[in-house]
Design a protein around this motif. Structure first.
Motif, PDB file in Angstrom:
ATOM      1  N   THR A   1       0.827  -1.211   0.000  1.00  0.00           N
ATOM      2  CA  THR A   1       0.000   0.000   0.000  1.00  0.00           C
ATOM      3  C   THR A   1       0.857   1.254   0.000  1.00  0.00           C
ATOM      4  OG1 THR A   1      -1.759  -1.175   1.197  1.00  0.00           O
ATOM      5  CG2 THR A   1      -1.811   1.243   1.239  1.00  0.00           C
ATOM      6  N   LYS A   2       1.866   1.298   0.839  1.00  0.00           N
ATOM      7  CA  LYS A   2       2.737   2.469   0.920  1.00  0.00           C
ATOM      8  C   LYS A   2       3.446   2.735  -0.414  1.00  0.00           C
ATOM      9  CE  LYS A   2       3.875   2.462   5.870  1.00  0.00           C
ATOM     10  NZ  LYS A   2       4.963   2.249   6.859  1.00  0.00           N
ATOM     11  N   SER A   3       3.884   1.672  -1.075  1.00  0.00           N
ATOM     12  CA  SER A   3       4.591   1.857  -2.346  1.00  0.00           C
ATOM     13  C   SER A   3       3.674   2.447  -3.407  1.00  0.00           C
ATOM     14  CB  SER A   3       5.181   0.525  -2.830  1.00  0.00           C
ATOM     15  OG  SER A   3       4.156  -0.399  -3.167  1.00  0.00           O
ATOM     16  N   TYR A   4       2.410   2.011  -3.433  1.00  0.00           N
ATOM     17  CA  TYR A   4       1.454   2.547  -4.401  1.00  0.00           C
ATOM     18  C   TYR A   4       1.102   4.001  -4.074  1.00  0.00           C
ATOM     19  CZ  TYR A   4       0.758  -2.314  -5.846  1.00  0.00           C
ATOM     20  OH  TYR A   4       0.935  -3.591  -6.300  1.00  0.00           O
ATOM     21  N   LEU A   5       0.936   4.303  -2.787  1.00  0.00           N
ATOM     22  CA  LEU A   5       0.612   5.676  -2.388  1.00  0.00           C
ATOM     23  C   LEU A   5       1.768   6.620  -2.699  1.00  0.00           C
ATOM     24  CD1 LEU A   5      -1.178   5.072   1.042  1.00  0.00           C
ATOM     25  CD2 LEU A   5      -2.203   5.365  -1.220  1.00  0.00           C
ATOM     26  N   ASN A   6       2.994   6.136  -2.518  1.00  0.00           N
ATOM     27  CA  ASN A   6       4.166   6.950  -2.851  1.00  0.00           C
ATOM     28  C   ASN A   6       4.244   7.211  -4.343  1.00  0.00           C
ATOM     29  OD1 ASN A   6       5.033   7.165  -0.200  1.00  0.00           O
ATOM     30  ND2 ASN A   6       6.362   5.366  -0.327  1.00  0.00           N
ATOM     31  N   TYR A   7       3.891   6.205  -5.134  1.00  0.00           N
ATOM     32  CA  TYR A   7       3.883   6.371  -6.586  1.00  0.00           C
ATOM     33  C   TYR A   7       2.895   7.459  -6.990  1.00  0.00           C
ATOM     34  CZ  TYR A   7       3.060   5.287 -11.520  1.00  0.00           C
ATOM     35  OH  TYR A   7       2.909   5.377 -12.876  1.00  0.00           O
ATOM     36  N   PHE A   8       1.723   7.449  -6.358  1.00  0.00           N
ATOM     37  CA  PHE A   8       0.722   8.486  -6.642  1.00  0.00           C
ATOM     38  C   PHE A   8       1.270   9.868  -6.275  1.00  0.00           C
ATOM     39  CE2 PHE A   8      -2.719  11.283  -5.266  1.00  0.00           C
ATOM     40  CZ  PHE A   8      -3.599  11.217  -6.330  1.00  0.00           C
ATOM     41  N   ALA A   9       1.908   9.974  -5.119  1.00  0.00           N
ATOM     42  CA  ALA A   9       2.428  11.264  -4.656  1.00  0.00           C
ATOM     43  C   ALA A   9       3.499  11.816  -5.586  1.00  0.00           C
ATOM     44  CB  ALA A   9       2.983  11.120  -3.242  1.00  0.00           C
ATOM     45  N   THR A  10       4.358  10.929  -6.130  1.00  0.00           N
ATOM     46  CA  THR A  10       5.415  11.404  -7.033  1.00  0.00           C
ATOM     47  C   THR A  10       4.844  11.950  -8.331  1.00  0.00           C
ATOM     48  OG1 THR A  10       5.697   9.187  -7.996  1.00  0.00           O
ATOM     49  CG2 THR A  10       7.098   9.764  -6.110  1.00  0.00           C
ATOM     50  N   ARG A  11       3.645  11.520  -8.688  1.00  0.00           N
ATOM     51  CA  ARG A  11       2.996  12.001  -9.919  1.00  0.00           C
ATOM     52  C   ARG A  11       2.071  13.193  -9.664  1.00  0.00           C
ATOM     53  NH1 ARG A  11       6.246   8.712 -10.943  1.00  0.00           N
ATOM     54  NH2 ARG A  11       6.291   7.213 -12.676  1.00  0.00           N
ATOM     55  N   HIS A  12       1.956  13.593  -8.380  1.00  0.00           N
ATOM     56  CA  HIS A  12       1.045  14.693  -8.036  1.00  0.00           C
ATOM     57  C   HIS A  12       1.732  15.713  -7.124  1.00  0.00           C
ATOM     58  CE1 HIS A  12      -1.767  11.601  -9.458  1.00  0.00           C
ATOM     59  NE2 HIS A  12      -2.601  12.589  -9.718  1.00  0.00           N
ATOM     60  N   TYR A  13       3.016  15.935  -7.371  1.00  0.00           N
ATOM     61  CA  TYR A  13       3.788  16.966  -6.662  1.00  0.00           C
ATOM     62  C   TYR A  13       3.685  16.821  -5.147  1.00  0.00           C
ATOM     63  CZ  TYR A  13       3.407  18.924 -11.352  1.00  0.00           C
ATOM     64  OH  TYR A  13       3.432  19.092 -12.715  1.00  0.00           O
ATOM     65  N   GLY A  14       3.726  15.592  -4.672  1.00  0.00           N
ATOM     66  CA  GLY A  14       3.735  15.336  -3.241  1.00  0.00           C
ATOM     67  C   GLY A  14       2.373  15.178  -2.599  1.00  0.00           C
ATOM     68  N   LYS A  15       1.306  15.469  -3.346  1.00  0.00           N
ATOM     69  CA  LYS A  15      -0.044  15.334  -2.795  1.00  0.00           C
ATOM     70  C   LYS A  15      -0.395  13.854  -2.641  1.00  0.00           C
ATOM     71  CE  LYS A  15      -4.956  16.144  -3.803  1.00  0.00           C
ATOM     72  NZ  LYS A  15      -5.290  14.747  -3.500  1.00  0.00           N
ATOM     73  N   THR A  16      -0.971  13.515  -1.515  1.00  0.00           N
ATOM     74  CA  THR A  16      -1.387  12.144  -1.311  1.00  0.00           C
ATOM     75  C   THR A  16      -2.891  12.017  -1.563  1.00  0.00           C
ATOM     76  OG1 THR A  16      -1.332  10.267   0.228  1.00  0.00           O
ATOM     77  CG2 THR A  16      -1.898  12.427   1.153  1.00  0.00           C
ATOM     78  N   ILE A  17      -3.388  10.797  -1.507  1.00  0.00           N
ATOM     79  CA  ILE A  17      -4.825  10.599  -1.688  1.00  0.00           C
ATOM     80  C   ILE A  17      -5.548  11.035  -0.421  1.00  0.00           C
ATOM     81  CG2 ILE A  17      -4.531   8.707  -3.322  1.00  0.00           C
ATOM     82  CD1 ILE A  17      -5.244   6.832  -1.025  1.00  0.00           C
ATOM     83  N   ASP A  18      -6.876  11.170  -0.511  1.00  0.00           N
ATOM     84  CA  ASP A  18      -7.658  11.686   0.615  1.00  0.00           C
ATOM     85  C   ASP A  18      -8.136  10.605   1.574  1.00  0.00           C
ATOM     86  OD1 ASP A  18      -7.708  14.472  -0.323  1.00  0.00           O
ATOM     87  OD2 ASP A  18      -8.938  13.678  -1.962  1.00  0.00           O
ATOM     88  N   GLN A  19      -8.395   9.399   1.040  1.00  0.00           N
ATOM     89  CA  GLN A  19      -8.949   8.360   1.899  1.00  0.00           C
ATOM     90  C   GLN A  19      -8.707   6.980   1.305  1.00  0.00           C
ATOM     91  OE1 GLN A  19     -13.062   9.035   2.863  1.00  0.00           O
ATOM     92  NE2 GLN A  19     -13.021   7.737   4.675  1.00  0.00           N
ATOM     93  N   VAL A  20      -8.584   5.986   2.188  1.00  0.00           N
ATOM     94  CA  VAL A  20      -8.417   4.590   1.784  1.00  0.00           C
ATOM     95  C   VAL A  20      -9.650   3.806   2.236  1.00  0.00           C
ATOM     96  CG1 VAL A  20      -7.084   2.469   2.099  1.00  0.00           C
ATOM     97  CG2 VAL A  20      -5.898   4.666   1.903  1.00  0.00           C
ATOM     98  N   PHE A  21     -10.179   2.976   1.328  1.00  0.00           N
ATOM     99  CA  PHE A  21     -11.324   2.130   1.656  1.00  0.00           C
ATOM    100  C   PHE A  21     -10.894   0.669   1.615  1.00  0.00           C
ATOM    101  CE2 PHE A  21     -13.222   6.048   0.253  1.00  0.00           C
ATOM    102  CZ  PHE A  21     -14.329   6.211   1.084  1.00  0.00           C
ATOM    103  N   LEU A  22     -11.297  -0.092   2.629  1.00  0.00           N
ATOM    104  CA  LEU A  22     -11.013  -1.521   2.700  1.00  0.00           C
ATOM    105  C   LEU A  22     -12.302  -2.298   2.475  1.00  0.00           C
ATOM    106  CD1 LEU A  22      -8.812  -1.557   5.945  1.00  0.00           C
ATOM    107  CD2 LEU A  22      -8.025  -1.386   3.576  1.00  0.00           C
ATOM    108  N   ILE A  23     -12.273  -3.212   1.512  1.00  0.00           N
ATOM    109  CA  ILE A  23     -13.436  -4.065   1.258  1.00  0.00           C
ATOM    110  C   ILE A  23     -12.968  -5.502   1.128  1.00  0.00           C
ATOM    111  CG2 ILE A  23     -14.768  -2.216   0.164  1.00  0.00           C
ATOM    112  CD1 ILE A  23     -14.052  -3.401  -2.539  1.00  0.00           C
ATOM    113  N   GLY A  24     -13.901  -6.411   0.996  1.00  0.00           N
ATOM    114  CA  GLY A  24     -13.533  -7.818   0.860  1.00  0.00           C
ATOM    115  C   GLY A  24     -13.234  -8.443   2.217  1.00  0.00           C
ATOM    116  N   ASP A  25     -12.532  -9.571   2.206  1.00  0.00           N
ATOM    117  CA  ASP A  25     -12.255 -10.320   3.429  1.00  0.00           C
ATOM    118  C   ASP A  25     -11.531  -9.490   4.488  1.00  0.00           C
ATOM    119  OD1 ASP A  25     -13.436 -12.577   2.423  1.00  0.00           O
ATOM    120  OD2 ASP A  25     -11.570 -13.449   1.678  1.00  0.00           O
ATOM    121  N   ILE A  26     -10.631  -8.627   4.053  1.00  0.00           N
ATOM    122  CA  ILE A  26      -9.841  -7.866   5.021  1.00  0.00           C
ATOM    123  C   ILE A  26     -10.716  -6.946   5.861  1.00  0.00           C
ATOM    124  CG2 ILE A  26      -9.311  -5.882   3.532  1.00  0.00           C
ATOM    125  CD1 ILE A  26      -6.451  -5.984   4.693  1.00  0.00           C
ATOM    126  N   SER A  27     -11.861  -6.537   5.320  1.00  0.00           N
ATOM    127  CA  SER A  27     -12.729  -5.615   6.052  1.00  0.00           C
ATOM    128  C   SER A  27     -13.408  -6.276   7.250  1.00  0.00           C
ATOM    129  CB  SER A  27     -13.798  -5.029   5.118  1.00  0.00           C
ATOM    130  OG  SER A  27     -14.694  -6.027   4.672  1.00  0.00           O
TER     131      SER A  27
END
Length: 289
Positions: free
Chosen positions: A214-240
């Motif tokens: 998860t951290k690696s994907y969020l970091n990838y997003f931030a590098t493409r958006h000038y350091g901005k991260t996403i606003d919220q994470v949703f968990l669904i499926g068995d893990i929820s």
């Protein structure tokens, strides 16, 4: 959305693939028989590690020219065997870069053999396939119907982790990862009845690996958006279903985390409907075709 009938069948372990013709066919027949379903139209969602998704930008052109262009260039744009794969695309928007007008496109491909197997299964069940959709597209559609923010969705079922980021109501990235360590250590299906799992040391190691993905994907997003991260994470499926999972993720990624999502249905059945188990099914109902 009004839900009048719900059918759910868990495939035996080792038989959860669309390639297991006999098992999936029996499941479909059982649901139709038990729930007394008279409709012959089938809307199908595919979720499989063989599905590939890629975001690309191409020169602006008409839809007809775009189809010809993609057929000629698909092998360069997607690392897949074009002779044995089906592919589709969707134009997301127009963008201008260096004074040039471009089309932002999402490309999706999956094995032709998968499509052939599915068609055979439903043909034998006397059902007509109206829609064949893919998981990331279905997931993005239903979250876009009720969420405005940039979000990530983590769906863990069985031995796979599906990770999707939607930014400005468009798919930014999608990944399907095998996480055999998780289900090798703990069988979540044993706890489905009680809907929660108490804290246990056995969870920590596999959960740490999921958090690292998860951290690696969020970091990838931030590098493409000038350091901005996403606003919220949703968990669904068995893990929820894991008790305290929201707090665990919140403490590790410092982004608001929520299990499930803000979507309501009119449940006309006599069964309790946990919406987390029917996310992509509900999304198919939102297509409007």
């Amino acid at each position: 959305i009004a839900v009048e009938k719900i059918g759910e069948v868990f495939l035996e372990k080792g038989k959860s693939s669309v390639f297991d013709f006999e098992e999936v066919y029996k499941v479909i027949q059982n649901i139709i028989h038990i729930e007394i379903i008279n409709s012959k139209a089938a809307y199908i969602n595919l979720s499989h590690s063989a599905i590939m998704l890629r975001m690309v930008k191409v020169p602006y052109m008409s839809n007809m020219d775009l189809e010809i262009y993609l057929k000629n260039e698909i092998s360069r744009l997607l690392p897949t065997n074009t002779e044995h794969s089906e592919f589709d695309f969707k134009v997301l928007n127009e963008v201008e870069e260096d004074n040039k007008l471009l089309l932002n496109i999402v490309l999706i491909s999956f094995p032709s053999s998968m499509k052939e197997k599915i068609e055979k299964i439903f043909q034998n069940a006397h059902l007509e396939i109206k829609v064949l959709d893919v998981y990331p597209n279905s997931l993005a559609r239903i979250f876009n119907s009720c969420i405005e923010d940039d979000i990530a969705v983590i769906d863990i079922n069985g031995t796979t982790m599906d990770f999707l980021i939607v930014s400005q109501k468009k798919i930014f990235m999608y990944s399907n990862v095998l996480i055999e360590e998780f289900t090798r250590e703990v069988d979540i299906y044993e706890y489905k009845e009680c809907k929660e799992i108490t804290e246990d040391e056995v969870f920590y190691e596999p959960l740490e690996k999921i958090v690292e993905f998860t951290k690696s994907y969020l970091n990838y997003f931030a590098t493409r958006h000038y350091g901005k991260t996403i606003d919220q994470v949703f968990l669904i499926g068995d893990i929820s279903y894991i008790k305290g999972i929201e707090n665990y993720f919140n403490g590790n990624i410092n982004i608001p985390v929520k299990t499930g999502f803000n979507f309501t249905i009119d449940n006309k059945t006599n069964k309790k409907c946990n919406i987390n188990s029917y996310v992509t099914v509900l999304s198919l109902l939102l297509r409007g075709d």
